[in-house]
Scaffold this active site. Structure first.
Site, PDB file in Angstrom:
ATOM      1  N   ASP A   1      13.229  -7.550  14.435  1.00 56.00           N
ATOM      2  CA  ASP A   1      13.275  -8.642  13.462  1.00 56.00           C
ATOM      3  C   ASP A   1      12.318  -9.754  13.879  1.00 56.00           C
ATOM      4  O   ASP A   1      12.335 -10.181  15.043  1.00 56.00           O
ATOM      5  CB  ASP A   1      14.681  -9.257  13.403  1.00 56.00           C
ATOM      6  CG  ASP A   1      15.712  -8.336  12.774  1.00 56.00           C
ATOM      7  OD1 ASP A   1      15.324  -7.490  11.943  1.00 56.00           O
ATOM      8  OD2 ASP A   1      16.894  -8.474  13.117  1.00 56.00           O
TER       9      ASP A   1
ATOM     10  N   ASP B   1      15.983  -1.804  15.941  1.00 57.51           N
ATOM     11  CA  ASP B   1      15.842  -2.840  14.931  1.00 57.51           C
ATOM     12  C   ASP B   1      14.902  -3.897  15.502  1.00 57.51           C
ATOM     13  O   ASP B   1      15.113  -4.358  16.630  1.00 57.51           O
ATOM     14  CB  ASP B   1      17.231  -3.444  14.676  1.00 57.51           C
ATOM     15  CG  ASP B   1      17.271  -4.381  13.490  1.00 57.51           C
ATOM     16  OD1 ASP B   1      16.490  -4.189  12.538  1.00 57.51           O
ATOM     17  OD2 ASP B   1      18.092  -5.313  13.517  1.00 57.51           O
TER      18      ASP B   1
ATOM     19  N   ARG C   1      14.185   5.733  13.598  1.00 55.44           N
ATOM     20  CA  ARG C   1      15.121   5.000  12.749  1.00 55.44           C
ATOM     21  C   ARG C   1      15.301   5.712  11.425  1.00 55.44           C
ATOM     22  O   ARG C   1      14.342   6.073  10.761  1.00 55.44           O
ATOM     23  CB  ARG C   1      14.591   3.588  12.486  1.00 55.44           C
ATOM     24  CG  ARG C   1      15.368   2.828  11.429  1.00 55.44           C
ATOM     25  CD  ARG C   1      16.114   1.700  12.023  1.00 55.44           C
ATOM     26  NE  ARG C   1      16.802   0.919  11.008  1.00 55.44           N
ATOM     27  CZ  ARG C   1      16.719  -0.396  10.911  1.00 55.44           C
ATOM     28  NH1 ARG C   1      15.952  -1.061  11.748  1.00 55.44           N
ATOM     29  NH2 ARG C   1      17.404  -1.052  10.012  1.00 55.44           N
TER      30      ARG C   1
ATOM     31  N   ARG D   1      21.686   2.005  14.561  1.00 52.38           N
ATOM     32  CA  ARG D   1      20.263   2.298  14.537  1.00 52.38           C
ATOM     33  C   ARG D   1      19.697   2.463  15.935  1.00 52.38           C
ATOM     34  O   ARG D   1      20.152   1.837  16.887  1.00 52.38           O
ATOM     35  CB  ARG D   1      19.469   1.237  13.769  1.00 52.38           C
ATOM     36  CG  ARG D   1      19.375  -0.151  14.376  1.00 52.38           C
ATOM     37  CD  ARG D   1      20.619  -1.012  14.208  1.00 52.38           C
ATOM     38  NE  ARG D   1      21.106  -1.108  12.844  1.00 52.38           N
ATOM     39  CZ  ARG D   1      20.734  -2.045  11.980  1.00 52.38           C
ATOM     40  NH1 ARG D   1      19.910  -2.985  12.351  1.00 52.38           N
ATOM     41  NH2 ARG D   1      21.220  -2.065  10.771  1.00 52.38           N
TER      42      ARG D   1
HETATM   43  N1  ROI Z   1      25.758  -6.465  16.552  1.00 54.49           N
HETATM   44  C1  ROI Z   1      25.151  -6.711  17.729  1.00 54.49           C
HETATM   45  N2  ROI Z   1      25.907  -7.053  18.780  1.00 54.49           N
HETATM   46  N3  ROI Z   1      23.796  -6.633  17.867  1.00 54.49           N
HETATM   47  C2  ROI Z   1      23.012  -6.282  16.816  1.00 54.49           C
HETATM   48  O1  ROI Z   1      21.772  -6.220  16.957  1.00 54.49           O
HETATM   49  C3  ROI Z   1      23.616  -6.030  15.565  1.00 54.49           C
HETATM   50  N4  ROI Z   1      22.884  -5.673  14.464  1.00 54.49           N
HETATM   51  C4  ROI Z   1      23.470  -5.404  13.288  1.00 54.49           C
HETATM   52  C5  ROI Z   1      24.955  -5.538  13.090  1.00 54.49           C
HETATM   53  C6  ROI Z   1      25.528  -4.212  12.563  1.00 54.49           C
HETATM   54  C7  ROI Z   1      25.180  -6.617  12.064  1.00 54.49           C
HETATM   55  N5  ROI Z   1      25.644  -5.887  14.311  1.00 54.49           N
HETATM   56  C8  ROI Z   1      25.020  -6.130  15.482  1.00 54.49           C
HETATM   57  O2  ROI Z   1      22.729  -5.070  12.254  1.00 54.49           O
END
Ligand code: ROI
Length: 161
Positions: free
Chosen positions: A96, A94, A82, A91
């Protein structure tokens, strides 16, 4: 031991493979077991001009403290290449923290429940695969109400993991 739900997302460098590697890494965290994984889902990025995302949710049982878990998740993100070039940019990975037991956490580095949970079908629907139907978040909201207010639009459910 607390039950924790982690949202996973990737839109670069073979996203499904990124998620599989991340799941392996989650299962290897100290004082932690991987208790469940949702299906993988594909959807368009919420921001235009980015590749489609693959998302999933994992359930962990862990004795780690929230900020220690956060550090561990950021280390996994960094291990998987990343690069933090721009906020909201594409990325490789991610991770969370969505829910952490029944805790409400409001710290500069970490807000739980995740603050955008209710807006994100790609988080709510995989989460719903793993939790009891009558789940209430630590702030009192029922997951069923959040699902009812967030239609399953633009999500494509893929074969399991
Ligand atoms: N859109 C989708 N479909 N899935 C994500 O995990 C995701 N993550 C983000 C942004 C760019 C807001 N859009 C996303 O950070």
């Amino acid at each position: 031991m607390e039950r924790i739900y982690i949202g996973l997302g990737s839109n670069l460098a073979d996203p499904a493979e990124q998620l599989r590697s991340a799941l392996t890494a989650l299962g290897q965290l100290p004082q932690t077991t991987l208790a469940g994984v949702s299906a993988f889902y594909q959807s368009d990025s919420l921001l235009p001009g980015q590749p489609r995302y693959t998302n999933a949710v994992a359930a962990l049982d862990s004795d780690l403290a929230p900020l220690d878990l956060l550090d561990s998740l950021q280390a996994i993100e960094n291990d998987q290449g990343r690069e933090r070039l721009e906020r909201w940019g594409p990325r490789t990975l991610d991770l969370d923290i969505l829910l952490f037991g029944d805790r409400l956490i409001d710290e500069p580095r970490l807000k739980v429940p995740h603050y955008q949970l209710q807006e994100r079908a790609f988080v709510l629907y995989p989460l719903a695969e793993l939790v009891p139907e009558d789940l209430r978040l630590a702030d009192g909201r029922a997951l069923a109400d959040l699902l009812a207010a967030c239609p399953f639009v633009g999500l494509e459910r893929l074969a399991h993991a």
